[in-house]
Each structure stands twice: as C-alpha cells, then as structure tokens.
Design a protein around this motif. Structure first.
Motif, PDB file in Angstrom:
ATOM      1  N   ALA A  84       0.839  -1.205   0.000  1.00 47.38           N
ATOM      2  CA  ALA A  84       0.000   0.000   0.000  1.00 47.38           C
ATOM      3  C   ALA A  84       0.869   1.248   0.000  1.00 47.38           C
ATOM      4  CB  ALA A  84      -0.936  -0.005   1.203  1.00 47.38           C
ATOM      5  N   TRP A  85       1.920   1.240   0.806  1.00 45.68           N
ATOM      6  CA  TRP A  85       2.816   2.396   0.873  1.00 45.68           C
ATOM      7  C   TRP A  85       3.494   2.620  -0.476  1.00 45.68           C
ATOM      8  CZ3 TRP A  85       7.899   3.500   0.058  1.00 45.68           C
ATOM      9  CH2 TRP A  85       8.341   4.748   0.518  1.00 45.68           C
ATOM     10  N   ALA A  86       4.022   1.537  -1.069  1.00 46.36           N
ATOM     11  CA  ALA A  86       4.704   1.652  -2.361  1.00 46.36           C
ATOM     12  C   ALA A  86       3.730   2.137  -3.434  1.00 46.36           C
ATOM     13  CB  ALA A  86       5.324   0.314  -2.761  1.00 46.36           C
ATOM     14  N   GLY A  87       2.514   1.616  -3.423  1.00 44.37           N
ATOM     15  CA  GLY A  87       1.510   2.041  -4.397  1.00 44.37           C
ATOM     16  C   GLY A  87       1.188   3.522  -4.269  1.00 44.37           C
ATOM     17  N   ARG A  88       1.070   3.986  -3.030  1.00 42.94           N
ATOM     18  CA  ARG A  88       0.781   5.410  -2.812  1.00 42.94           C
ATOM     19  C   ARG A  88       1.914   6.281  -3.344  1.00 42.94           C
ATOM     20  NH1 ARG A  88       0.275   7.722   3.160  1.00 42.94           N
ATOM     21  NH2 ARG A  88       2.532   7.597   2.954  1.00 42.94           N
ATOM     22  N   GLN A  89       3.155   5.855  -3.127  1.00 43.53           N
ATOM     23  CA  GLN A  89       4.303   6.627  -3.607  1.00 43.53           C
ATOM     24  C   GLN A  89       4.363   6.638  -5.128  1.00 43.53           C
ATOM     25  OE1 GLN A  89       5.879   8.394  -1.269  1.00 43.53           O
ATOM     26  NE2 GLN A  89       4.504   7.336   0.124  1.00 43.53           N
ATOM     27  N   VAL A  90       4.113   5.500  -5.740  1.00 44.18           N
ATOM     28  CA  VAL A  90       4.133   5.413  -7.200  1.00 44.18           C
ATOM     29  C   VAL A  90       3.070   6.327  -7.789  1.00 44.18           C
ATOM     30  CG1 VAL A  90       3.647   3.876  -9.158  1.00 44.18           C
ATOM     31  CG2 VAL A  90       5.160   3.115  -7.315  1.00 44.18           C
ATOM     32  N   MET A  91       1.870   6.321  -7.232  1.00 42.25           N
ATOM     33  CA  MET A  91       0.802   7.187  -7.732  1.00 42.25           C
ATOM     34  C   MET A  91       1.149   8.660  -7.523  1.00 42.25           C
ATOM     35  SD  MET A  91      -1.324   5.434  -9.324  1.00 42.25           S
ATOM     36  CE  MET A  91      -2.454   6.777  -9.621  1.00 42.25           C
ATOM     37  N   VAL A 150       4.099  10.019  -7.548  1.00 44.06           N
ATOM     38  CA  VAL A 150       5.081  10.381  -8.573  1.00 44.06           C
ATOM     39  C   VAL A 150       4.392  10.486  -9.934  1.00 44.06           C
ATOM     40  CG1 VAL A 150       7.127   9.604  -9.840  1.00 44.06           C
ATOM     41  CG2 VAL A 150       7.068   9.434  -7.344  1.00 44.06           C
ATOM     42  N   ALA A 151       3.526   9.535 -10.245  1.00 45.05           N
ATOM     43  CA  ALA A 151       2.838   9.539 -11.534  1.00 45.05           C
ATOM     44  C   ALA A 151       1.960  10.777 -11.702  1.00 45.05           C
ATOM     45  CB  ALA A 151       1.997   8.273 -11.682  1.00 45.05           C
ATOM     46  N   GLN A 152       1.394  11.261 -10.596  1.00 48.91           N
ATOM     47  CA  GLN A 152       0.513  12.423 -10.649  1.00 48.91           C
ATOM     48  C   GLN A 152       1.265  13.730 -10.396  1.00 48.91           C
ATOM     49  OE1 GLN A 152      -2.267  11.144  -7.654  1.00 48.91           O
ATOM     50  NE2 GLN A 152      -3.531  10.062  -9.132  1.00 48.91           N
ATOM     51  N   HIS A 153       2.583  13.647 -10.331  1.00 51.59           N
ATOM     52  CA  HIS A 153       3.442  14.810 -10.100  1.00 51.59           C
ATOM     53  C   HIS A 153       3.164  15.490  -8.760  1.00 51.59           C
ATOM     54  CE1 HIS A 153       5.125  14.512 -14.080  1.00 51.59           C
ATOM     55  NE2 HIS A 153       3.901  14.395 -14.553  1.00 51.59           N
TER      56      HIS A 153
END
Length: 112
Positions: free
Chosen positions: A24-31, A33-36
């Motif tokens: 969940a933490w990694a997913g939140r970070q990836v999103m 970054v993807a959303q700037h």
C-alpha cells in the motif's frame, strides 16, 4: 514492481513508520510520482532539501521568539525600531528559504 532485499527493507521501514502495508505504501508513492504530487530527486538534492526544511523550521522558531519578545516589549511598548528591522529580516529569510525549498522540490532528475 520488484525490489532488491535492501530496497525492500527501506520500503518496509517507511511503510511501518506510517502504519501501512508495504504494498500500500509503495503504491501510494508510485501514484504520487505519476501524478506529479511527489517529485523524485537525486540523493544530493534530497540532502539539500532536508537542509532547507531544517533551516525553515529554525527560522520560523526564531521569528516566533522575536514576535513574543516584541509583544512583551518594555512596558508593552513593543519593539524598538532596530529590533523590528531584525524581525522583518528574519521573515524575509523564511520567505527566501521557502522559495528555495519549492524550487528544489520542482527540480527533477534527468530521466535516461
């Protein structure tokens, strides 16, 4: 996503710190970054950013202390003009550090 053992340990530590599952933490970070919302920076820029944030906190503490002194002033008369100039200089320094912090956060590593 796949991580080396060392990377996974870092992710787990960060997730635990925030009370989240690693995925969940990694997913939140990836999103982010993807959303700037979160811009990855180099290690050097990260060090600079941490310094700027610490300087900003310190400057704000100084300003709060100066304002408290100003409010107390001798017989409630407030600050003498020279002290008021110091308060304004401290406030200006906070603004400059804020601007520098935002600038570092906006800079991105070249994507190669």
């Amino acid at each position: 996503m796949s991580f080396s053992d060392t990377e996974l340990a870092v992710v787990r530590t960060a997730a635990e710190r925030e009370g989240m599952a690693s995925a969940a933490w990694a997913g939140r970070q990836v999103m982010a970054v993807a959303q700037h919302v979160l811009v990855p920076v180099s290690r050097d820029a990260g060090d600079v950013l941490r310094e700027l944030v610490q300087a900003r906190v310190h400057l704000r503490e100084i300003v709060a202390e100066l304002r408290a002194v100003a409010a107390a002033g001798p017989s409630g008369a407030g600050l003498p003009e020279s002290a008021a100039i110091v308060v304004e200089a401290a406030l200006a320094a906070v603004v400059r550090v804020d601007e520098a912090t935002v600038q570092v956060m906006r800079e991105r590593r070249p994507r190669s």
